[in-house]
Design a protein around this motif. Structure first.
Motif, PDB file in Angstrom:
ATOM      1  N   ILE A  44    -113.554  -3.517  32.093  1.00  0.00           N
ATOM      2  CA  ILE A  44    -113.630  -4.142  33.343  1.00  0.00           C
ATOM      3  C   ILE A  44    -114.626  -4.798  34.004  1.00  0.00           C
ATOM      4  N   ALA A  45    -114.702  -3.436  33.814  1.00  0.00           N
ATOM      5  CA  ALA A  45    -116.225  -2.997  35.017  1.00  0.00           C
ATOM      6  C   ALA A  45    -117.804  -4.247  34.387  1.00  0.00           C
ATOM      7  N   GLU A  46    -117.859  -4.108  33.042  1.00  0.00           N
ATOM      8  CA  GLU A  46    -118.565  -4.788  32.023  1.00  0.00           C
ATOM      9  C   GLU A  46    -118.082  -6.193  32.786  1.00  0.00           C
ATOM     10  N   LYS A  47    -117.077  -6.877  32.444  1.00  0.00           N
ATOM     11  CA  LYS A  47    -116.251  -8.239  32.903  1.00  0.00           C
ATOM     12  C   LYS A  47    -116.904  -9.108  34.102  1.00  0.00           C
ATOM     13  N   LEU A  48    -117.071  -7.845  35.251  1.00  0.00           N
ATOM     14  CA  LEU A  48    -117.265  -7.798  36.298  1.00  0.00           C
ATOM     15  C   LEU A  48    -118.859  -7.930  36.935  1.00  0.00           C
ATOM     16  N   GLY A  49    -119.783  -7.650  35.597  1.00  0.00           N
ATOM     17  CA  GLY A  49    -121.291  -7.006  36.347  1.00  0.00           C
ATOM     18  C   GLY A  49    -121.268  -5.601  37.345  1.00  0.00           C
ATOM     19  N   LEU A  50    -120.517  -4.862  36.852  1.00  0.00           N
ATOM     20  CA  LEU A  50    -120.498  -3.646  37.692  1.00  0.00           C
ATOM     21  C   LEU A  50    -120.801  -2.443  36.474  1.00  0.00           C
ATOM     22  N   GLU A  51    -121.163  -1.345  37.648  1.00  0.00           N
ATOM     23  CA  GLU A  51    -121.407   0.238  35.988  1.00  0.00           C
ATOM     24  C   GLU A  51    -120.277   0.638  36.468  1.00  0.00           C
ATOM     25  N   LEU A  52    -119.644   1.280  35.853  1.00  0.00           N
ATOM     26  CA  LEU A  52    -118.430   2.212  36.129  1.00  0.00           C
ATOM     27  C   LEU A  52    -119.126   3.508  36.206  1.00  0.00           C
ATOM     28  N   GLU A  53    -118.368   3.881  37.413  1.00  0.00           N
ATOM     29  CA  GLU A  53    -118.128   5.601  37.844  1.00  0.00           C
ATOM     30  C   GLU A  53    -116.968   6.138  37.582  1.00  0.00           C
ATOM     31  N   VAL A  54    -116.758   7.554  36.656  1.00  0.00           N
ATOM     32  CA  VAL A  54    -116.183   7.802  37.196  1.00  0.00           C
ATOM     33  C   VAL A  54    -115.962   9.194  37.581  1.00  0.00           C
ATOM     34  N   ALA A  55    -114.573   9.153  38.652  1.00  0.00           N
ATOM     35  CA  ALA A  55    -114.472  10.324  39.346  1.00  0.00           C
ATOM     36  C   ALA A  55    -113.371  11.345  38.710  1.00  0.00           C
ATOM     37  N   ASP A  56    -113.752  12.312  38.925  1.00  0.00           N
ATOM     38  CA  ASP A  56    -112.606  13.029  38.651  1.00  0.00           C
ATOM     39  C   ASP A  56    -112.065  14.641  39.289  1.00  0.00           C
ATOM     40  N   MET A  57    -111.071  14.455  39.652  1.00  0.00           N
ATOM     41  CA  MET A  57    -110.184  14.800  41.041  1.00  0.00           C
ATOM     42  C   MET A  57    -108.651  15.481  40.034  1.00  0.00           C
ATOM     43  N   ALA A  58    -108.020  15.702  41.293  1.00  0.00           N
ATOM     44  CA  ALA A  58    -106.437  16.438  40.910  1.00  0.00           C
ATOM     45  C   ALA A  58    -105.555  14.999  41.265  1.00  0.00           C
ATOM     46  N   PHE A  59    -105.102  14.550  40.670  1.00  0.00           N
ATOM     47  CA  PHE A  59    -104.159  13.140  39.864  1.00  0.00           C
ATOM     48  C   PHE A  59    -103.509  13.299  41.331  1.00  0.00           C
ATOM     49  N   ASN A  60    -102.760  13.522  42.542  1.00  0.00           N
ATOM     50  CA  ASN A  60    -102.580  13.138  43.765  1.00  0.00           C
ATOM     51  C   ASN A  60    -104.033  12.340  44.339  1.00  0.00           C
ATOM     52  N   ALA A  61    -105.208  13.218  44.037  1.00  0.00           N
ATOM     53  CA  ALA A  61    -106.320  12.994  44.840  1.00  0.00           C
ATOM     54  C   ALA A  61    -106.750  11.907  44.630  1.00  0.00           C
ATOM     55  N   ALA A  62    -106.199  11.894  43.127  1.00  0.00           N
ATOM     56  CA  ALA A  62    -106.666  10.769  42.461  1.00  0.00           C
ATOM     57  C   ALA A  62    -105.988   8.834  42.974  1.00  0.00           C
ATOM     58  N   LEU A  63    -104.811   9.589  42.911  1.00  0.00           N
ATOM     59  CA  LEU A  63    -103.798   8.129  43.961  1.00  0.00           C
ATOM     60  C   LEU A  63    -104.557   7.353  45.379  1.00  0.00           C
ATOM     61  N   THR A  64    -104.659   8.903  46.058  1.00  0.00           N
ATOM     62  CA  THR A  64    -104.827   8.716  47.352  1.00  0.00           C
ATOM     63  C   THR A  64    -106.727   7.873  47.388  1.00  0.00           C
ATOM     64  N   ALA A  65    -106.760   8.483  47.002  1.00  0.00           N
ATOM     65  CA  ALA A  65    -108.357   7.890  46.399  1.00  0.00           C
ATOM     66  C   ALA A  65    -109.152   6.396  46.695  1.00  0.00           C
ATOM     67  N   VAL A  66    -107.550   5.865  46.158  1.00  0.00           N
ATOM     68  CA  VAL A  66    -107.532   4.368  45.877  1.00  0.00           C
ATOM     69  C   VAL A  66    -107.464   3.693  47.520  1.00  0.00           C
ATOM     70  N   GLN A  67    -105.982   4.707  48.231  1.00  0.00           N
ATOM     71  CA  GLN A  67    -105.339   4.372  49.473  1.00  0.00           C
ATOM     72  C   GLN A  67    -106.219   4.354  50.796  1.00  0.00           C
ATOM     73  N   THR A  68    -107.612   5.252  50.243  1.00  0.00           N
ATOM     74  CA  THR A  68    -108.539   5.847  51.646  1.00  0.00           C
ATOM     75  C   THR A  68    -109.716   4.320  51.010  1.00  0.00           C
ATOM     76  N   GLY A  69    -109.710   3.946  50.183  1.00  0.00           N
ATOM     77  CA  GLY A  69    -110.933   3.074  50.365  1.00  0.00           C
ATOM     78  C   GLY A  69    -111.706   4.564  49.650  1.00  0.00           C
ATOM     79  N   GLN A  70    -111.704   5.193  48.852  1.00  0.00           N
ATOM     80  CA  GLN A  70    -112.992   5.859  48.555  1.00  0.00           C
ATOM     81  C   GLN A  70    -113.077   5.484  46.983  1.00  0.00           C
ATOM     82  N   SER A  71    -112.006   4.403  46.156  1.00  0.00           N
ATOM     83  CA  SER A  71    -111.826   4.434  44.470  1.00  0.00           C
ATOM     84  C   SER A  71    -111.519   2.979  44.713  1.00  0.00           C
ATOM     85  N   ASP A  72    -112.457   2.435  43.845  1.00  0.00           N
ATOM     86  CA  ASP A  72    -111.985   0.906  43.650  1.00  0.00           C
ATOM     87  C   ASP A  72    -109.986   1.125  43.059  1.00  0.00           C
ATOM     88  N   ILE A  73    -110.420   1.833  42.223  1.00  0.00           N
ATOM     89  CA  ILE A  73    -109.029   1.812  40.719  1.00  0.00           C
ATOM     90  C   ILE A  73    -108.876   3.218  40.675  1.00  0.00           C
TER      91      ILE A  73
END
Length: 81
Positions: A44-73
């Motif tokens: 997806i990142a390559e298709k969009l011309g973006l660099e992928l960055e993976v942020a590892d965190m607790a499962f619930n935090a991963a969901l919240t990160a998108v909702q609070t604008g800290q991650s894209d997906i």
């Protein structure tokens, strides 16, 4: 027409995950990330011309990160329920 979009950080696609769901997402011996979801996010990142960055965190935090604008997906073995 071309859909315009913005990402949290320009030039990057930030994926929040809990890298504990092999074979979908897991850590590598050198501290990186691999797995099916990581490969899909990379494509997806390559298709969009973006660099992928993976942020590892607790499962619930991963969901919240998108909702609070800290991650894209979030990709972490997420299902409809």
């Amino acid at each position: 027409g071309d859909a315009t979009f913005t990402t949290v950080e320009e030039g990057k696609l930030i994926m929040s995950t809990n890298a504990a769901f092999p074979p979908y997402e897991m850590t590598t011996d050198d501290g990186g990330f691999e797995g099916i979801d990581v490969e899909v996010a990379q494509a997806i990142a390559e298709k969009l011309g973006l660099e992928l960055e993976v942020a590892d965190m607790a499962f619930n935090a991963a969901l919240t990160a998108v909702q609070t604008g800290q991650s894209d997906i979030a990709m972490a073995g997420i299902t409809v329920t």
